[in-house]
Design an enzyme around this catalytic site. Structure first.
Site, PDB file in Angstrom:
ATOM      1  N   HIS A  50     -25.658   1.643  13.224  1.00  0.00           N
ATOM      2  CA  HIS A  50     -27.095   1.438  13.041  1.00  0.00           C
ATOM      3  C   HIS A  50     -27.827   1.533  14.378  1.00  0.00           C
ATOM      4  O   HIS A  50     -28.575   0.637  14.763  1.00  0.00           O
ATOM      5  CB  HIS A  50     -27.357   0.085  12.375  1.00  0.00           C
ATOM      6  CG  HIS A  50     -26.926   0.031  10.954  1.00  0.00           C
ATOM      7  ND1 HIS A  50     -27.545   0.762   9.957  1.00  0.00           N
ATOM      8  CD2 HIS A  50     -25.939  -0.662  10.339  1.00  0.00           C
ATOM      9  CE1 HIS A  50     -26.957   0.525   8.792  1.00  0.00           C
ATOM     10  NE2 HIS A  50     -25.974  -0.330   9.004  1.00  0.00           N
ATOM     11  N   ARG A  75     -18.274  -0.318  16.984  1.00  0.00           N
ATOM     12  CA  ARG A  75     -18.320   0.003  15.556  1.00  0.00           C
ATOM     13  C   ARG A  75     -18.614   1.485  15.389  1.00  0.00           C
ATOM     14  O   ARG A  75     -19.679   1.957  15.779  1.00  0.00           O
ATOM     15  CB  ARG A  75     -19.378  -0.827  14.828  1.00  0.00           C
ATOM     16  CG  ARG A  75     -19.429  -0.483  13.344  1.00  0.00           C
ATOM     17  CD  ARG A  75     -20.127  -1.533  12.504  1.00  0.00           C
ATOM     18  NE  ARG A  75     -21.570  -1.578  12.706  1.00  0.00           N
ATOM     19  CZ  ARG A  75     -22.390  -2.295  11.942  1.00  0.00           C
ATOM     20  NH1 ARG A  75     -21.904  -3.028  10.925  1.00  0.00           N
ATOM     21  NH2 ARG A  75     -23.685  -2.309  12.185  1.00  0.00           N
ATOM     22  N   ASP A  89     -10.482   8.032  22.062  1.00  0.00           N
ATOM     23  CA  ASP A  89     -10.268   8.860  23.248  1.00  0.00           C
ATOM     24  C   ASP A  89     -11.220   8.464  24.379  1.00  0.00           C
ATOM     25  O   ASP A  89     -10.900   8.625  25.561  1.00  0.00           O
ATOM     26  CB  ASP A  89     -10.453  10.339  22.913  1.00  0.00           C
ATOM     27  CG  ASP A  89      -9.281  10.921  22.137  1.00  0.00           C
ATOM     28  OD1 ASP A  89      -8.236  10.252  22.052  1.00  0.00           O
ATOM     29  OD2 ASP A  89      -9.418  12.040  21.607  1.00  0.00           O
ATOM     30  N   GLU A 153     -18.409  -5.587   3.090  1.00  0.00           N
ATOM     31  CA  GLU A 153     -19.856  -5.767   2.990  1.00  0.00           C
ATOM     32  C   GLU A 153     -20.439  -5.455   1.614  1.00  0.00           C
ATOM     33  O   GLU A 153     -21.633  -5.165   1.494  1.00  0.00           O
ATOM     34  CB  GLU A 153     -20.565  -4.962   4.077  1.00  0.00           C
ATOM     35  CG  GLU A 153     -20.073  -3.547   4.260  1.00  0.00           C
ATOM     36  CD  GLU A 153     -20.642  -2.904   5.533  1.00  0.00           C
ATOM     37  OE1 GLU A 153     -21.744  -3.282   5.960  1.00  0.00           O
ATOM     38  OE2 GLU A 153     -19.975  -2.017   6.083  1.00  0.00           O
ATOM     39  N   ASP A 179     -25.523  -6.369   4.342  1.00  0.00           N
ATOM     40  CA  ASP A 179     -25.141  -5.459   3.258  1.00  0.00           C
ATOM     41  C   ASP A 179     -24.610  -6.219   2.057  1.00  0.00           C
ATOM     42  O   ASP A 179     -24.799  -5.795   0.909  1.00  0.00           O
ATOM     43  CB  ASP A 179     -24.119  -4.445   3.756  1.00  0.00           C
ATOM     44  CG  ASP A 179     -24.753  -3.344   4.582  1.00  0.00           C
ATOM     45  OD1 ASP A 179     -25.443  -2.492   3.991  1.00  0.00           O
ATOM     46  OD2 ASP A 179     -24.589  -3.338   5.802  1.00  0.00           O
TER      47      ASP A 179
END
Length: 255
Positions: A50, A75, A89, A153, A179
Protein backbone atom coordinates in the site's frame (compact mmCIF):
# COMPACT_ATOMS: atom_id res chain seq x y z
CA UNK A 1 37.37 -12.90 0.14
CA UNK A 2 34.27 -14.40 1.73
CA UNK A 3 31.51 -12.90 3.87
CA UNK A 4 29.27 -14.32 6.56
CA UNK A 5 25.59 -14.94 6.01
CA UNK A 6 23.91 -11.99 7.78
CA UNK A 7 22.04 -13.20 10.89
CA UNK A 8 18.31 -12.52 11.24
CA UNK A 9 17.78 -11.18 14.75
CA UNK A 10 14.02 -10.96 14.25
CA UNK A 11 13.73 -14.66 13.41
CA UNK A 12 15.81 -15.57 16.45
CA UNK A 13 13.67 -13.37 18.70
CA UNK A 14 10.44 -15.00 17.52
CA UNK A 15 11.93 -18.45 17.95
CA UNK A 16 12.98 -17.53 21.48
CA UNK A 17 9.56 -16.11 22.34
CA UNK A 18 10.80 -12.55 22.89
CA UNK A 19 8.30 -9.75 22.35
CA UNK A 20 9.09 -7.52 19.38
CA UNK A 21 7.59 -4.03 19.20
CA UNK A 22 7.57 -2.52 15.73
CA UNK A 23 6.52 0.42 13.59
CA UNK A 24 4.85 0.40 10.17
CA UNK A 25 6.76 2.35 7.52
CA UNK A 26 5.17 3.66 4.34
CA UNK A 27 7.33 6.72 3.70
CA UNK A 28 10.03 5.72 1.26
CA UNK A 29 12.52 8.47 2.11
CA UNK A 30 15.58 6.63 3.49
CA UNK A 31 16.35 9.54 5.82
CA UNK A 32 13.02 8.94 7.55
CA UNK A 33 13.84 5.25 7.85
CA UNK A 34 17.29 6.02 9.20
CA UNK A 35 15.81 8.33 11.84
CA UNK A 36 13.10 5.87 12.87
CA UNK A 37 15.64 3.06 13.07
CA UNK A 38 17.27 4.88 15.95
CA UNK A 39 14.08 5.29 17.97
CA UNK A 40 14.32 2.02 19.87
CA UNK A 41 11.86 -0.17 17.97
CA UNK A 42 12.71 -3.84 17.55
CA UNK A 43 11.52 -3.90 13.92
CA UNK A 44 10.36 -1.64 11.11
CA UNK A 45 7.92 -2.94 8.50
CA UNK A 46 8.49 -1.41 5.06
CA UNK A 47 5.26 -1.63 3.09
CA UNK A 48 5.44 -2.09 -0.69
CA UNK A 49 1.80 -3.21 -0.95
CA UNK A 50 0.00 0.00 0.00
CA UNK A 51 2.65 2.49 -1.10
CA UNK A 52 4.59 3.54 -4.19
CA UNK A 53 7.74 1.87 -2.86
CA UNK A 54 9.46 -0.46 -5.32
CA UNK A 55 12.48 -2.79 -5.12
CA UNK A 56 15.00 0.01 -5.75
CA UNK A 57 13.63 2.02 -2.83
CA UNK A 58 13.68 -1.12 -0.67
CA UNK A 59 17.43 -1.48 -1.21
CA UNK A 60 18.01 2.14 -0.23
CA UNK A 61 15.82 1.76 2.85
CA UNK A 62 17.57 -1.44 3.93
CA UNK A 63 20.92 0.30 3.68
CA UNK A 64 19.63 3.27 5.69
CA UNK A 65 18.43 1.18 8.63
CA UNK A 66 21.29 -1.32 8.59
CA UNK A 67 23.44 0.84 10.86
CA UNK A 68 20.91 0.59 13.72
CA UNK A 69 19.97 -2.44 15.85
CA UNK A 70 16.52 -2.77 14.29
CA UNK A 71 15.16 -5.62 12.18
CA UNK A 72 13.82 -4.74 8.75
CA UNK A 73 10.63 -6.48 7.64
CA UNK A 74 9.37 -5.98 4.09
CA UNK A 75 5.84 -6.58 2.83
CA UNK A 76 5.75 -7.54 -0.85
CA UNK A 77 2.84 -6.21 -2.93
CA UNK A 78 1.31 -9.68 -3.23
CA UNK A 79 1.93 -13.39 -2.71
CA UNK A 80 3.82 -13.43 -5.98
CA UNK A 81 7.02 -15.38 -6.52
CA UNK A 82 8.53 -12.78 -8.86
CA UNK A 83 7.94 -9.88 -6.47
CA UNK A 84 9.21 -11.94 -3.54
CA UNK A 85 12.33 -12.98 -5.46
CA UNK A 86 13.27 -9.36 -6.14
CA UNK A 87 12.95 -8.41 -2.47
CA UNK A 88 15.00 -11.40 -1.32
CA UNK A 89 17.73 -10.64 -3.83
CA UNK A 90 17.68 -7.03 -2.59
CA UNK A 91 18.66 -8.35 0.82
CA UNK A 92 15.35 -8.56 2.67
CA UNK A 93 15.44 -11.47 5.10
CA UNK A 94 12.02 -11.15 6.75
CA UNK A 95 8.94 -10.91 4.54
CA UNK A 96 5.31 -10.34 5.48
CA UNK A 97 3.28 -11.86 2.64
CA UNK A 98 -0.22 -10.36 2.35
CA UNK A 99 -3.59 -11.98 1.73
CA UNK A 100 -2.80 -15.62 2.46
CA UNK A 101 -6.13 -17.42 2.30
CA UNK A 102 -5.31 -21.09 2.70
CA UNK A 103 -2.64 -23.66 3.50
CA UNK A 104 -1.95 -23.99 -0.23
CA UNK A 105 -1.30 -20.26 -0.52
CA UNK A 106 0.94 -20.42 2.55
CA UNK A 107 2.87 -23.27 0.93
CA UNK A 108 3.21 -21.15 -2.23
CA UNK A 109 4.78 -18.37 -0.14
CA UNK A 110 7.16 -20.87 1.45
CA UNK A 111 8.15 -22.13 -1.99
CA UNK A 112 8.76 -18.56 -3.18
CA UNK A 113 11.32 -17.91 -0.42
CA UNK A 114 13.04 -21.30 -0.78
CA UNK A 115 15.56 -22.43 -3.37
CA UNK A 116 15.07 -25.66 -5.35
CA UNK A 117 14.67 -28.51 -4.94
CA UNK A 118 12.33 -27.66 -2.06
CA UNK A 119 11.10 -24.36 -3.51
CA UNK A 120 11.02 -22.21 -6.63
CA UNK A 121 13.13 -19.18 -5.76
CA UNK A 122 15.29 -18.27 -8.73
CA UNK A 123 19.05 -18.51 -8.22
CA UNK A 124 21.25 -15.48 -8.86
CA UNK A 125 24.82 -15.44 -7.59
CA UNK A 126 25.80 -11.77 -7.52
CA UNK A 127 23.12 -9.94 -5.54
CA UNK A 128 22.98 -7.77 -2.45
CA UNK A 129 21.58 -10.78 -0.57
CA UNK A 130 24.74 -12.78 -1.31
CA UNK A 131 26.90 -9.73 -0.57
CA UNK A 132 27.66 -9.73 -4.26
CA UNK A 133 28.71 -13.33 -4.44
CA UNK A 134 30.92 -13.37 -1.36
CA UNK A 135 28.69 -15.39 1.01
CA UNK A 136 30.00 -18.91 0.63
CA UNK A 137 27.22 -21.49 0.22
CA UNK A 138 24.48 -18.85 0.23
CA UNK A 139 22.00 -20.89 -1.80
CA UNK A 140 22.33 -23.87 0.52
CA UNK A 141 22.07 -21.81 3.72
CA UNK A 142 19.79 -18.86 2.89
CA UNK A 143 16.71 -20.46 4.45
CA UNK A 144 18.44 -20.48 7.85
CA UNK A 145 18.06 -16.70 8.06
CA UNK A 146 14.88 -16.09 6.06
CA UNK A 147 11.78 -15.44 8.15
CA UNK A 148 8.38 -15.82 6.51
CA UNK A 149 5.32 -14.17 8.03
CA UNK A 150 1.93 -14.71 6.40
CA UNK A 151 -0.91 -12.24 6.69
CA UNK A 152 -4.43 -13.39 7.53
CA UNK A 153 -6.91 -10.68 6.59
CA UNK A 154 -10.27 -12.20 5.64
CA UNK A 155 -13.01 -14.23 7.26
CA UNK A 156 -12.23 -17.08 4.86
CA UNK A 157 -8.59 -17.08 5.98
CA UNK A 158 -9.63 -17.19 9.63
CA UNK A 159 -11.64 -20.32 8.85
CA UNK A 160 -8.44 -21.89 7.47
CA UNK A 161 -6.23 -20.50 10.22
CA UNK A 162 -5.22 -23.77 11.86
CA UNK A 163 -4.12 -25.24 8.53
CA UNK A 164 -2.25 -22.07 7.55
CA UNK A 165 -0.36 -21.95 10.84
CA UNK A 166 0.60 -25.62 10.49
CA UNK A 167 2.44 -25.16 7.18
CA UNK A 168 6.12 -25.99 7.51
CA UNK A 169 8.19 -22.90 6.78
CA UNK A 170 5.70 -20.36 8.16
CA UNK A 171 7.49 -18.50 10.96
CA UNK A 172 4.59 -16.33 12.09
CA UNK A 173 1.00 -15.31 11.38
CA UNK A 174 0.05 -11.66 11.17
CA UNK A 175 -3.52 -10.36 11.51
CA UNK A 176 -4.62 -7.36 9.43
CA UNK A 177 -7.48 -5.52 11.16
CA UNK A 178 -8.35 -3.17 8.27
CA UNK A 179 -8.96 -5.88 5.68
CA UNK A 180 -10.54 -8.18 8.23
CA UNK A 181 -12.99 -5.40 9.07
CA UNK A 182 -13.95 -5.09 5.41
CA UNK A 183 -14.32 -8.85 5.10
CA UNK A 184 -16.61 -8.88 8.14
CA UNK A 185 -18.78 -6.21 6.55
CA UNK A 186 -17.36 -3.25 8.48
CA UNK A 187 -15.11 -1.42 6.00
CA UNK A 188 -13.20 1.39 7.64
CA UNK A 189 -13.96 0.06 11.12
CA UNK A 190 -10.92 -1.98 12.19
CA UNK A 191 -11.83 -1.33 15.83
CA UNK A 192 -15.28 -2.93 15.54
CA UNK A 193 -15.82 -5.26 18.53
CA UNK A 194 -16.61 -8.27 16.31
CA UNK A 195 -13.40 -7.77 14.34
CA UNK A 196 -11.26 -7.34 17.43
CA UNK A 197 -12.83 -10.41 19.06
CA UNK A 198 -12.03 -12.47 15.95
CA UNK A 199 -8.42 -11.27 15.98
CA UNK A 200 -7.95 -12.06 19.66
CA UNK A 201 -9.39 -15.52 19.08
CA UNK A 202 -7.04 -15.99 16.13
CA UNK A 203 -4.03 -14.93 18.18
CA UNK A 204 -4.91 -17.45 20.88
CA UNK A 205 -5.40 -20.24 18.34
CA UNK A 206 -2.09 -19.58 16.59
CA UNK A 207 -0.15 -19.16 19.82
CA UNK A 208 -1.57 -22.42 21.18
CA UNK A 209 0.05 -24.17 18.21
CA UNK A 210 3.43 -22.63 19.05
CA UNK A 211 3.38 -20.20 16.12
CA UNK A 212 4.15 -16.53 16.80
CA UNK A 213 1.28 -14.12 16.17
CA UNK A 214 1.44 -10.45 15.27
CA UNK A 215 -0.69 -7.49 14.24
CA UNK A 216 -0.80 -3.76 13.52
CA UNK A 217 -3.27 -1.39 15.14
CA UNK A 218 -3.43 2.26 16.14
CA UNK A 219 -5.78 1.29 18.97
CA UNK A 220 -3.35 1.10 21.87
CA UNK A 221 -5.76 -0.47 24.43
CA UNK A 222 -6.55 -3.19 21.88
CA UNK A 223 -2.85 -3.82 21.32
CA UNK A 224 -2.46 -4.45 25.04
CA UNK A 225 -5.34 -6.94 24.83
CA UNK A 226 -3.60 -8.61 21.91
CA UNK A 227 -0.41 -8.81 23.94
CA UNK A 228 -2.29 -10.52 26.77
CA UNK A 229 -3.77 -12.94 24.22
CA UNK A 230 -0.25 -13.91 23.22
CA UNK A 231 0.73 -11.60 20.33
CA UNK A 232 4.50 -11.57 20.07
CA UNK A 233 5.32 -9.12 17.27
CA UNK A 234 3.23 -5.98 17.50
CA UNK A 235 3.30 -2.93 15.23
CA UNK A 236 2.12 -0.05 17.41
CA UNK A 237 1.85 2.80 14.88
CA UNK A 238 2.42 4.00 11.32
CA UNK A 239 5.08 6.54 10.35
CA UNK A 240 2.71 8.73 8.30
CA UNK A 241 0.06 8.64 11.05
CA UNK A 242 2.64 9.65 13.66
CA UNK A 243 3.78 12.57 11.53
CA UNK A 244 0.26 13.81 10.86
CA UNK A 245 -0.83 13.54 14.51
CA UNK A 246 2.21 15.48 15.65
CA UNK A 247 1.68 18.17 13.02
CA UNK A 248 -2.02 18.56 13.81
CA UNK A 249 -1.30 18.66 17.54
CA UNK A 250 1.37 21.34 17.18
CA UNK A 251 -0.87 23.48 14.97
CA UNK A 252 -3.71 23.18 17.49
CA UNK A 253 -1.44 24.62 20.18
CA UNK A 254 -1.45 27.90 18.24
CA UNK A 255 -5.20 28.31 17.79
Amino acid sequence: MTSSLPPNSFKVALRDGREQIGLWASISDPSVGEMLAGCGFDWLMLDTEHSTIGPAEVVTYLRAVATSPVAAVVRPPWNDAVAIKKLLDAGAQTLLVPFVQSADEARAAVAAVTYPPKGIRGVAGVTRATRYGTVEGYAARASEEICLLVQVETRAALEQLDDIAAVDGVDGVFFGPADLAASFGYPGQPNHPEVQAAILDGIRRVTAKGVPAGLLSLDQPFLHEAKKAGALFIAVDVDAALLRRAAVSRRAEWE
